[in-house]
Design an enzyme around this catalytic site. Structure first.
Site, PDB file in Angstrom:
ATOM      1  N   ASP A 167       0.842  -1.201   0.000  1.00 17.99           N
ATOM      2  CA  ASP A 167       0.000   0.000   0.000  1.00 17.99           C
ATOM      3  C   ASP A 167       0.879   1.255   0.000  1.00 17.99           C
ATOM      4  O   ASP A 167       0.643   2.199  -0.758  1.00 17.99           O
ATOM      5  CB  ASP A 167      -0.907  -0.022   1.241  1.00 17.99           C
ATOM      6  CG  ASP A 167      -2.121   0.871   1.095  1.00 17.99           C
ATOM      7  OD1 ASP A 167      -2.488   1.223  -0.045  1.00 17.99           O
ATOM      8  OD2 ASP A 167      -2.726   1.218   2.131  1.00 17.99           O
ATOM      9  N   HIS A 252      -4.598   2.830  -6.864  1.00 18.41           N
ATOM     10  CA  HIS A 252      -5.804   2.597  -6.059  1.00 18.41           C
ATOM     11  C   HIS A 252      -7.048   2.449  -6.940  1.00 18.41           C
ATOM     12  O   HIS A 252      -7.958   1.701  -6.587  1.00 18.41           O
ATOM     13  CB  HIS A 252      -5.996   3.700  -5.019  1.00 18.41           C
ATOM     14  CG  HIS A 252      -5.223   3.439  -3.751  1.00 18.41           C
ATOM     15  ND1 HIS A 252      -3.897   3.758  -3.632  1.00 18.41           N
ATOM     16  CD2 HIS A 252      -5.583   2.839  -2.588  1.00 18.41           C
ATOM     17  CE1 HIS A 252      -3.473   3.387  -2.429  1.00 18.41           C
ATOM     18  NE2 HIS A 252      -4.465   2.813  -1.777  1.00 18.41           N
ATOM     19  N   HIS A 255      -6.971  -1.051  -7.982  1.00 19.56           N
ATOM     20  CA  HIS A 255      -7.327  -1.863  -6.804  1.00 19.56           C
ATOM     21  C   HIS A 255      -8.846  -1.902  -6.605  1.00 19.56           C
ATOM     22  O   HIS A 255      -9.452  -2.960  -6.435  1.00 19.56           O
ATOM     23  CB  HIS A 255      -6.691  -1.306  -5.525  1.00 19.56           C
ATOM     24  CG  HIS A 255      -7.394  -1.772  -4.288  1.00 19.56           C
ATOM     25  ND1 HIS A 255      -8.522  -1.146  -3.789  1.00 19.56           N
ATOM     26  CD2 HIS A 255      -7.188  -2.841  -3.494  1.00 19.56           C
ATOM     27  CE1 HIS A 255      -8.960  -1.816  -2.734  1.00 19.56           C
ATOM     28  NE2 HIS A 255      -8.173  -2.836  -2.524  1.00 19.56           N
ATOM     29  N   HIS A 269      -5.846  -5.534   0.854  1.00 20.23           N
ATOM     30  CA  HIS A 269      -5.832  -4.244   0.143  1.00 20.23           C
ATOM     31  C   HIS A 269      -4.447  -3.944  -0.442  1.00 20.23           C
ATOM     32  O   HIS A 269      -4.303  -3.696  -1.640  1.00 20.23           O
ATOM     33  CB  HIS A 269      -6.273  -3.151   1.123  1.00 20.23           C
ATOM     34  CG  HIS A 269      -6.121  -1.755   0.626  1.00 20.23           C
ATOM     35  ND1 HIS A 269      -7.072  -1.129  -0.152  1.00 20.23           N
ATOM     36  CD2 HIS A 269      -5.115  -0.854   0.772  1.00 20.23           C
ATOM     37  CE1 HIS A 269      -6.659   0.094  -0.444  1.00 20.23           C
ATOM     38  NE2 HIS A 269      -5.478   0.287   0.100  1.00 20.23           N
TER      39      HIS A 269
END
Ligand code: ZN
Length: 362
Positions: A167, A252, A255, A269
């Protein structure tokens, strides 16, 4: 010439801090709703209870596992005006943050894993009951206090810290997208980034490259070294401040769209974001040395670098077309901060090309 910076009121990282939470909660109120992730509820409740004893009237509540609107409503209904204390991972923390906005309460965040950059930010991500991304909320306040106990973080499976590195890997690359596309950050309705925010995003990347592998080796043995402490700070504080003050982009965005595919639900995540970072670099047509270096870094960390690593192996092209379509559906989405003229064919082909580029490095 405008610019804005935001962050949590305080950040504290110290061994044994889980036993000293009264020092952080008591200045904010006399009552607390302590929302605890079910994975750590039984292990940590007695310690937190003892630490708060005599100073705070605490009600403990188990988090149900998903930051959904149903869970946020349930927790809001029992919070009244108590200080909200979130003990757990990103979804527990995001549920508590939205609850505290709903009730007007102060908020103390106690991350038990360093797997996402949720703890410090005023952004919360809502999913449906099946774990599919619903929306990203920009809240009006950051947490008052973020208190991290590295001994608790190290006691969790190493996979969480590694996912946090995945992340945090997005922080500098997505900041760069936002700087090049001149997109506003997430502070106070959106402003250009400050020099402080940019420096934090750069520092985040530097720490990951320097200490990532050392920290992984240490946490796999349950050890807490300086490298581990540096990575916990990078994953939690530097990444949190970096993304909020500089902005997210396609890592993101991809994602969020990958959550459409059932195959990816078993991944954390940060694992999916790491793959999103690699796709972002291909989408932005970056220097091949940079893409290659990040693929090697992710492989060394055990983060996914191919679609097969994410268990996407059948009907691959059709599935990635779905992901690309979902990622670009909303014109306000963070993916549009990427400095590229985006289209479904370009995004689809960039993801597939990154997969092929990565496989060719075997
Ligand atoms: Zn993230």
């Amino acid at each position: 010439m405008s610019r804005a910076y935001g962050g949590p009121g305080k950040y504290i990282q110290r061994r044994g801090e889980i036993d000293r939470l009264a020092a952080h909660v008591a200045p904010l109120g006399t009552k607390a709703l302590v929302l605890v992730d079910k994975v750590v509820f039984d292990a940590l409740k007695p310690r937190i209870e003892k630490g708060l004893d005599g100073e705070i009237e605490a009600r403990f509540e188990r988090f149900n596992g998903e930051c959904s609107w149903a869970e946020i409503k349930r927790v809001t209904a029992i919070a009244s005006d108590a200080v909200v204390v979130a003990v757990g991972g990103g979804k527990t923390i995001d549920t508590a943050k939205v609850t505290a906005m709903n009730t007007g309460a102060r908020i103390v965040v106690v991350p038990t894993i360093a797997s996402t950059d949720a703890p410090c930010s005023a952004v919360a991500v809502v999913y449906d009951e099946h774990g599919v991304f619903v929306e990203s909320l920009r809240l009006t306040r950051n947490p008052d206090v973020v208190a991290v106990d590295p001994e608790v973080v190290v006691a969790a499976p190493a996979r969480f810290l590694v996912a946090g590195i995945g992340d945090a890997l997005s922080t500098w690359f997505e900041a760069r997208s936002n700087l090049e596309s001149r997109t506003d950050n997430y502070v106070a309705g959106g402003f250009p980034a400050t020099q402080a925010g940019i420096a934090i995003a750069e520092k985040c990347h530097e720490v990951l490259m320097r200490d990532g592998l050392k920290a992984k080796a240490a946490v796999e043995e349950g050890l807490c070294t300086t490298a581990v402490e540096n990575i916990i700070e990078a994953n939690t504080l530097l990444s949190g401040l970096g993304f909020e003050n500089c902005g997210c982009s396609a890592a993101h965005g991809i994602h969020d769209a990958l959550t459409q595919l059932d195959e990816t639900h078993g991944f954390l995540h940060g694992e999916k974001v790491a793959f999103g970072v690699l796709c972002l670099l291909m989408l932005e047509d970056r220097d091949p040395d940079e893409i290659e270096a990040m693929i090697h870094f992710c492989r060394a960390m055990g983060l996914p670098t191919t679609l097969a690593d994410l268990k996407i192996v059948e009907d691959v092209e059709a599935k990635i077309e779905r992901v690309a379509t979902a990622a670009l559906k909303n014109p306000d989405d963070i993916i549009y901060a990427t400095p590229v003229a985006l289209s479904v064919p370009l995004l689809r082909d960039s993801i597939l090309a990154l997969d092929a580029f990565s496989r060719a490095l075997d």
